[in-house]
Write a protein that holds these residues in place. Structure first.
Motif, PDB file in Angstrom:
ATOM      1  N   LEU A 107       0.838  -1.201   0.000  1.00  0.00           N
ATOM      2  CA  LEU A 107       0.000   0.000   0.000  1.00  0.00           C
ATOM      3  C   LEU A 107       0.875   1.254   0.000  1.00  0.00           C
ATOM      4  O   LEU A 107       0.643   2.192  -0.776  1.00  0.00           O
ATOM      5  CB  LEU A 107      -0.936   0.002   1.219  1.00  0.00           C
ATOM      6  N   ASN A 108       1.903   1.264   0.834  1.00  0.00           N
ATOM      7  CA  ASN A 108       2.791   2.429   0.893  1.00  0.00           C
ATOM      8  C   ASN A 108       3.551   2.642  -0.422  1.00  0.00           C
ATOM      9  O   ASN A 108       3.797   3.774  -0.830  1.00  0.00           O
ATOM     10  CB  ASN A 108       3.756   2.307   2.068  1.00  0.00           C
ATOM     11  N   THR A 109       3.919   1.546  -1.068  1.00  0.00           N
ATOM     12  CA  THR A 109       4.564   1.637  -2.379  1.00  0.00           C
ATOM     13  C   THR A 109       3.640   2.362  -3.368  1.00  0.00           C
ATOM     14  O   THR A 109       4.071   3.255  -4.101  1.00  0.00           O
ATOM     15  CB  THR A 109       4.897   0.213  -2.894  1.00  0.00           C
ATOM     16  N   CYS A 110       2.366   1.980  -3.341  1.00  0.00           N
ATOM     17  CA  CYS A 110       1.387   2.605  -4.251  1.00  0.00           C
ATOM     18  C   CYS A 110       1.172   4.077  -3.892  1.00  0.00           C
ATOM     19  O   CYS A 110       1.079   4.925  -4.782  1.00  0.00           O
ATOM     20  CB  CYS A 110       0.056   1.863  -4.183  1.00  0.00           C
ATOM     21  N   LEU A 111       1.087   4.367  -2.601  1.00  0.00           N
ATOM     22  CA  LEU A 111       0.892   5.763  -2.171  1.00  0.00           C
ATOM     23  C   LEU A 111       2.074   6.617  -2.606  1.00  0.00           C
ATOM     24  O   LEU A 111       1.906   7.740  -3.103  1.00  0.00           O
ATOM     25  CB  LEU A 111       0.716   5.823  -0.648  1.00  0.00           C
ATOM     26  N   PHE A 112       3.289   6.078  -2.433  1.00  0.00           N
ATOM     27  CA  PHE A 112       4.505   6.790  -2.825  1.00  0.00           C
ATOM     28  C   PHE A 112       4.503   7.076  -4.333  1.00  0.00           C
ATOM     29  O   PHE A 112       4.766   8.193  -4.774  1.00  0.00           O
ATOM     30  CB  PHE A 112       5.734   5.971  -2.413  1.00  0.00           C
ATOM     31  N   GLU A 113       4.153   6.064  -5.105  1.00  0.00           N
ATOM     32  CA  GLU A 113       4.156   6.216  -6.568  1.00  0.00           C
ATOM     33  C   GLU A 113       3.083   7.198  -7.050  1.00  0.00           C
ATOM     34  O   GLU A 113       3.222   7.798  -8.106  1.00  0.00           O
ATOM     35  CB  GLU A 113       3.971   4.845  -7.234  1.00  0.00           C
ATOM     36  N   HIS A 114       2.022   7.357  -6.274  1.00  0.00           N
ATOM     37  CA  HIS A 114       0.954   8.295  -6.646  1.00  0.00           C
ATOM     38  C   HIS A 114       1.135   9.657  -5.979  1.00  0.00           C
ATOM     39  O   HIS A 114       0.249  10.523  -6.083  1.00  0.00           O
ATOM     40  CB  HIS A 114      -0.421   7.715  -6.282  1.00  0.00           C
ATOM     41  N   GLY A 115       2.273   9.856  -5.287  1.00  0.00           N
ATOM     42  CA  GLY A 115       2.548  11.150  -4.661  1.00  0.00           C
ATOM     43  C   GLY A 115       1.628  11.470  -3.503  1.00  0.00           C
ATOM     44  O   GLY A 115       1.328  12.634  -3.224  1.00  0.00           O
ATOM     45  N   LEU A 116       1.163  10.428  -2.803  1.00  0.00           N
ATOM     46  CA  LEU A 116       0.224  10.604  -1.686  1.00  0.00           C
ATOM     47  C   LEU A 116       0.923  10.401  -0.347  1.00  0.00           C
ATOM     48  O   LEU A 116       2.035   9.858  -0.292  1.00  0.00           O
ATOM     49  CB  LEU A 116      -0.939   9.614  -1.842  1.00  0.00           C
ATOM     50  N   VAL A 117       0.259  10.819   0.727  1.00  0.00           N
ATOM     51  CA  VAL A 117       0.838  10.689   2.070  1.00  0.00           C
ATOM     52  C   VAL A 117       0.945   9.212   2.437  1.00  0.00           C
ATOM     53  O   VAL A 117      -0.050   8.475   2.404  1.00  0.00           O
ATOM     54  CB  VAL A 117      -0.044  11.420   3.118  1.00  0.00           C
ATOM     55  N   MET A 118       2.155   8.755   2.800  1.00  0.00           N
ATOM     56  CA  MET A 118       2.349   7.363   3.215  1.00  0.00           C
ATOM     57  C   MET A 118       1.864   7.176   4.654  1.00  0.00           C
ATOM     58  O   MET A 118       1.642   8.145   5.375  1.00  0.00           O
ATOM     59  CB  MET A 118       3.813   6.956   3.052  1.00  0.00           C
ATOM     60  N   THR A 119       1.728   5.927   5.054  1.00  0.00           N
ATOM     61  CA  THR A 119       1.070   5.640   6.332  1.00  0.00           C
ATOM     62  C   THR A 119       2.037   5.363   7.475  1.00  0.00           C
ATOM     63  O   THR A 119       3.152   4.894   7.266  1.00  0.00           O
ATOM     64  CB  THR A 119       0.162   4.400   6.217  1.00  0.00           C
ATOM     65  N   ALA A 120       1.546   5.630   8.679  1.00  0.00           N
ATOM     66  CA  ALA A 120       2.053   4.954   9.872  1.00  0.00           C
ATOM     67  C   ALA A 120       1.191   3.696   9.975  1.00  0.00           C
ATOM     68  O   ALA A 120      -0.018   3.746   9.705  1.00  0.00           O
ATOM     69  CB  ALA A 120       1.880   5.830  11.108  1.00  0.00           C
ATOM     70  N   SER A 121       1.782   2.569  10.327  1.00  0.00           N
ATOM     71  CA  SER A 121       1.050   1.301  10.232  1.00  0.00           C
ATOM     72  C   SER A 121       1.113   0.514  11.528  1.00  0.00           C
ATOM     73  O   SER A 121       2.163   0.430  12.161  1.00  0.00           O
ATOM     74  CB  SER A 121       1.625   0.450   9.090  1.00  0.00           C
ATOM     75  N   ALA A 122      -0.023  -0.077  11.875  1.00  0.00           N
ATOM     76  CA  ALA A 122      -0.099  -0.890  13.090  1.00  0.00           C
ATOM     77  C   ALA A 122       0.611  -2.222  12.878  1.00  0.00           C
ATOM     78  O   ALA A 122       0.492  -2.837  11.820  1.00  0.00           O
ATOM     79  CB  ALA A 122      -1.568  -1.134  13.443  1.00  0.00           C
ATOM     80  N   ILE A 123       1.359  -2.672  13.895  1.00  0.00           N
ATOM     81  CA  ILE A 123       1.999  -3.995  13.851  1.00  0.00           C
ATOM     82  C   ILE A 123       1.961  -4.605  15.254  1.00  0.00           C
ATOM     83  O   ILE A 123       2.173  -3.906  16.242  1.00  0.00           O
ATOM     84  CB  ILE A 123       3.457  -3.912  13.323  1.00  0.00           C
ATOM     85  N   GLY A 124       1.632  -5.878  15.338  1.00  0.00           N
ATOM     86  CA  GLY A 124       1.577  -6.557  16.638  1.00  0.00           C
ATOM     87  C   GLY A 124       2.954  -6.643  17.269  1.00  0.00           C
ATOM     88  O   GLY A 124       3.929  -6.969  16.586  1.00  0.00           O
ATOM     89  N   ASP A 125       3.038  -6.366  18.569  1.00  0.00           N
ATOM     90  CA  ASP A 125       4.356  -6.405  19.222  1.00  0.00           C
ATOM     91  C   ASP A 125       4.937  -7.818  19.291  1.00  0.00           C
ATOM     92  O   ASP A 125       6.129  -7.999  19.508  1.00  0.00           O
ATOM     93  CB  ASP A 125       4.320  -5.755  20.617  1.00  0.00           C
ATOM     94  N   ASN A 126       4.090  -8.835  19.049  1.00  0.00           N
ATOM     95  CA  ASN A 126       4.583 -10.221  19.000  1.00  0.00           C
ATOM     96  C   ASN A 126       5.521 -10.444  17.814  1.00  0.00           C
ATOM     97  O   ASN A 126       6.319 -11.385  17.807  1.00  0.00           O
ATOM     98  CB  ASN A 126       3.411 -11.202  18.904  1.00  0.00           C
ATOM     99  N   LEU A 127       5.433  -9.569  16.809  1.00  0.00           N
ATOM    100  CA  LEU A 127       6.248  -9.736  15.597  1.00  0.00           C
ATOM    101  C   LEU A 127       7.587  -9.033  15.692  1.00  0.00           C
ATOM    102  O   LEU A 127       8.439  -9.186  14.827  1.00  0.00           O
ATOM    103  CB  LEU A 127       5.495  -9.197  14.379  1.00  0.00           C
ATOM    104  N   VAL A 128       7.772  -8.229  16.731  1.00  0.00           N
ATOM    105  CA  VAL A 128       9.001  -7.431  16.815  1.00  0.00           C
ATOM    106  C   VAL A 128       9.718  -7.661  18.141  1.00  0.00           C
ATOM    107  O   VAL A 128      10.289  -6.747  18.722  1.00  0.00           O
ATOM    108  CB  VAL A 128       8.704  -5.925  16.596  1.00  0.00           C
ATOM    109  N   LYS A 129       9.661  -8.896  18.606  1.00  0.00           N
ATOM    110  CA  LYS A 129      10.323  -9.211  19.886  1.00  0.00           C
ATOM    111  C   LYS A 129      11.853  -9.126  19.755  1.00  0.00           C
ATOM    112  O   LYS A 129      12.540  -8.798  20.699  1.00  0.00           O
ATOM    113  CB  LYS A 129       9.911 -10.607  20.362  1.00  0.00           C
ATOM    114  N   ARG A 130      12.379  -9.446  18.573  1.00  0.00           N
ATOM    115  CA  ARG A 130      13.821  -9.328  18.363  1.00  0.00           C
ATOM    116  C   ARG A 130      14.177  -7.855  18.208  1.00  0.00           C
ATOM    117  O   ARG A 130      13.469  -7.103  17.541  1.00  0.00           O
ATOM    118  CB  ARG A 130      14.243 -10.087  17.096  1.00  0.00           C
TER     119      ARG A 130
END
Length: 378
Positions: A107-130
């Motif tokens: 989605l962010n790739t598409c927003l970037f290519e269309h010159g639109l505001v990119m996102t802050a994105s939610a991610i579960g903390d279980n995925l970033v334990k390292r």
């Protein structure tokens, strides 16, 4: 805003220091070797040392990495609807959820290519334990959804996240991506969970909740992969649920799933962004004076947009016909495509297990069932 420190991504002032601390990490080298296979280590390291903002990191490194993922594991990404969005405008993108990292990265790739505001994105903390994964997430403007909390902690965490999302959208003009439900869809039935909307509503200071949601500018997003690279990995959980057993993940399961989603074969991918929900919210407010009913009606409006705009592939029609022992949709695929899909089925799962076969086919067939409920959608 120190109150958000536990969940927020890096500020730009923190980016360079975080990058320098991760410069020699083996996973950073693996990412850069994948993204820039013909570039000497010292070249990308020097470029990273000169990176001082999330946008620079995303545009110069993450965007390039996503292009490489598309080149190696897909037959291309197509889009629709982006031309209706306005530049320099923040939106709340609520999407169906198929892949841990790629849904939001694409989605962010598409927003970037269309010159639109990119996102802050939610991610579960279980995925970033390292530590490295946590750093990478924060460099990529992810904010943390805290998992495994007690009911009291969950309430506090939900309120904090709702306030943070409101802060991003309404004060910082930053778009936000959030999945329509916790965790990826395992069975192909994309449905918005009311709990996600109730959490978002906790950030409201409006008398009428729908007025607040209008301010957030909700845009439903349909993401569709011709092949789900993690289809077989979803089987153990589906089997456990069918037996009413509690499913316990293996130690590295999240990481393996994350990696498989990125490098596994997806064939074609399509992303459609729907219209901003606006007049629909007025109707919901007029027809329902009960907040719970309003939230349910909003979830339905999001579902209607996502399901009607979902791009169906030959794999979806093939799975439907195989599951229902019919040739209803044979005009939507070739015999070669059918043979290829059947071969994938045989390679991925135990075809002597009826439940597994049915679950695998349902995963691909359910989008056809769901879309067919809308007149002229197929």
């Amino acid at each position: 805003m120190q109150k958000f420190d536990a969940i927020r991504p890096f500020y730009d002032t923190e980016v360079n220091e975080a990058i320098r601390a991760s410069l020699n990490h083996p996973m950073m080298k693996a990412i850069m070797d994948f993204t820039f296979p013909d570039v000497d280590d010292e070249v990308w390291k020097e470029q990273l040392r000169r990176t001082h903002s999330i946008r620079d990191f995303q545009c110069n490194f993450i965007y390039q990495a996503v292009q490489k993922v598309l080149e190696k594991s897909s037959e291309g990404l197509t889009t629709s609807g982006f031309e209706k969005l306005h530049k320099n405008t923040s939106y709340l993108f609520i999407s169906n959820h198929r892949d841990i990292i790629l849904d939001t990265s694409l989605l962010n790739t598409c927003l970037f290519e269309h010159g639109l505001v990119m996102t802050a994105s939610a991610i579960g903390d279980n995925l970033v334990k390292r530590d490295f994964m946590n750093t990478l997430a924060k460099l990529n403007r992810n904010f943390l959804v805290q998992r495994g909390l007690s009911p009291r902690e969950l309430l506090q965490s939900s309120k904090l996240m709702a306030e943070y999302i409101g802060q991003l959208l309404l004060r910082e003009n930053r778009s936000v991506w959030i999945a329509q439900r916790e965790g990826r869809t395992k069975d192909g039935n994309d449905a918005t969970h009311s709990g996600v909307l109730k959490m978002l509503g906790m950030g409201s200071d409006e008398k009428n909740l729908m007025d607040y949601f209008k301010k957030l500018k909700i845009v439903p997003v349909s993401i569709s992969y011709e092949y789900d690279p993690t289809d077989a990995l979803k089987m153990p959980q589906l089997m456990a649920e069918a037996k009413a057993e509690t499913y316990v993940k293996e130690k590295n399961e999240d990481f393996i799933t994350l990696l498989s989603g990125i490098i596994g074969q997806k064939k074609r991918i399509h992303i459609h962004v729907g219209d901003v929900l606006d007049t629909e919210l007025d109707v919901i407010a007029q027809e329902n004076d009960n907040t719970n009913k309003q939230v349910q009606a909003l979830a339905q409006a999001i579902d209607d947009s996502i399901l009607q705009s979902y791009k169906l592939w030959p794999t979806n029609y093939i799975a439907y016909d195989l599951l229902n022992k019919t040739d209803k949709y044979k005009g939507h695929y070739t015999e070669d495509e059918k043979s290829l899909f059947e071969r994938r089925l045989e390679m991925k799962i135990d075809v002597t297990n009826d439940f597994m076969v049915e679950s695998f086919l349902n995963m691909y067939a359910n989008p056809v069932v769901n879309k067919s409920k809308y007149e002229n959608a197929i």
